[in-house]
Write a protein that holds these residues in place. Structure first.
Motif, short mmCIF file in Angstrom:
data_model
loop_
_atom_site.label_atom_id
_atom_site.label_comp_id
_atom_site.label_asym_id
_atom_site.label_seq_id
_atom_site.Cartn_x
_atom_site.Cartn_y
_atom_site.Cartn_z
N ALA A 136 0.80 -1.23 0.00
CA ALA A 136 0.00 0.00 0.00
C ALA A 136 0.83 1.28 0.00
O ALA A 136 0.39 2.30 -0.52
N ALA A 137 2.03 1.23 0.60
CA ALA A 137 2.71 2.51 0.85
C ALA A 137 4.17 2.59 0.44
O ALA A 137 4.81 3.62 0.63
N SER A 138 4.74 1.55 -0.11
CA SER A 138 6.14 1.63 -0.52
C SER A 138 6.25 1.42 -2.03
O SER A 138 5.31 0.99 -2.67
N HIS A 181 15.07 -2.62 -5.98
CA HIS A 181 15.18 -2.09 -4.62
C HIS A 181 13.87 -1.42 -4.24
O HIS A 181 13.12 -0.95 -5.09
N GLY A 182 13.62 -1.43 -2.95
CA GLY A 182 12.41 -0.80 -2.43
C GLY A 182 12.74 0.57 -1.87
O GLY A 182 13.89 0.89 -1.56
N LEU A 183 11.71 1.37 -1.71
CA LEU A 183 11.80 2.68 -1.07
C LEU A 183 10.75 2.71 0.04
O LEU A 183 9.55 2.85 -0.25
N ILE A 184 11.19 2.53 1.26
CA ILE A 184 10.30 2.55 2.42
C ILE A 184 10.48 3.91 3.10
O ILE A 184 11.58 4.23 3.55
N SER A 185 9.43 4.66 3.18
CA SER A 185 9.50 6.01 3.75
C SER A 185 9.70 5.96 5.26
O SER A 185 8.89 5.38 5.99
#
Length: 184
Positions: free
Chosen positions: A158-160, A175-179
């Protein structure tokens, strides 16, 4: 390109010493967020780490597709810190897999052929790289942020964001981007 010695090679020209395909030791990982002020964690396997750096890109989009970006010459300053397992200086996942962070994001990384062997069937399978990035993100959220795995999985969806790092080398990356703001 930043890395540490990963494989036991018999010499500098041994195919296992190739820094072009990204591996668990880093290498040509091509993540555009790794710039000034970012942190790149690499599991160290060789005495002294044997850090190397090169291939500076003055500009590069996500998902490098053509073996080149806007190449350039740079002088860099790097600060090396040894983060011992269990010390809390690095996320747990970073002791077994490359991991990065910026001021605003944590970056779980997934590679299609993390040992760089080039002999498997997953050499350039983006699905494999994506699954590994998600598993690394789940492990991080569960172990470091104390979030249940099912909730972490829903959060990631939902959010990354997950981005193709590169597809040009034999080993592909995601790669992921997790805030970080979501966890303050």
């Amino acid at each position: 390109m930043m890395g540490v010695a990963y494989a036991d090679a018999n010499g500098l020209t041994d195919p296992l010493a190739n820094s072009v395909p990204p591996t668990l030791g880093g290498g040509n990982i091509d993540i555009r967020q790794l710039g000034v002020g970012s942190t790149f964690y690499l599991p160290v396997r060789a005495p002294g780490g044997l850090f190397y750096v090169g291939d500076p890109h003055m500009a590069m989009g996500s998902g490098e597709v053509a073996l080149t970006a806007m190449e350039g010459s740079l002088r860099g300053a790097f600060r090396m810190t040894v983060c011992k397992k269990g010390s809390g200086d690095a996320p747990t996942v970073a002791h077994r897999y490359p991991w990065a962070e910026t001021r605003d994001h944590w970056l779980p990384i997934g590679l299609s052929d993390p040992d760089g062997s080039g002999g498997g069937t997953n050499d350039s399978d983006l699905d494999v790289a994506m699954r590994r990035a998600v598993v690394n993100a789940l492990d991080f959220l569960e172990q470091e942020q104390g979030i249940g795995r099912a909730v972490a999985y829903a959060y990631l969806s939902a959010a990354s964001d997950f981005v193709v790092s590169q597809v040009v080398d034999r080993t592909t990356g995601v790669h992921g981007l997790i805030s970080k703001a979501d966890f303050r």
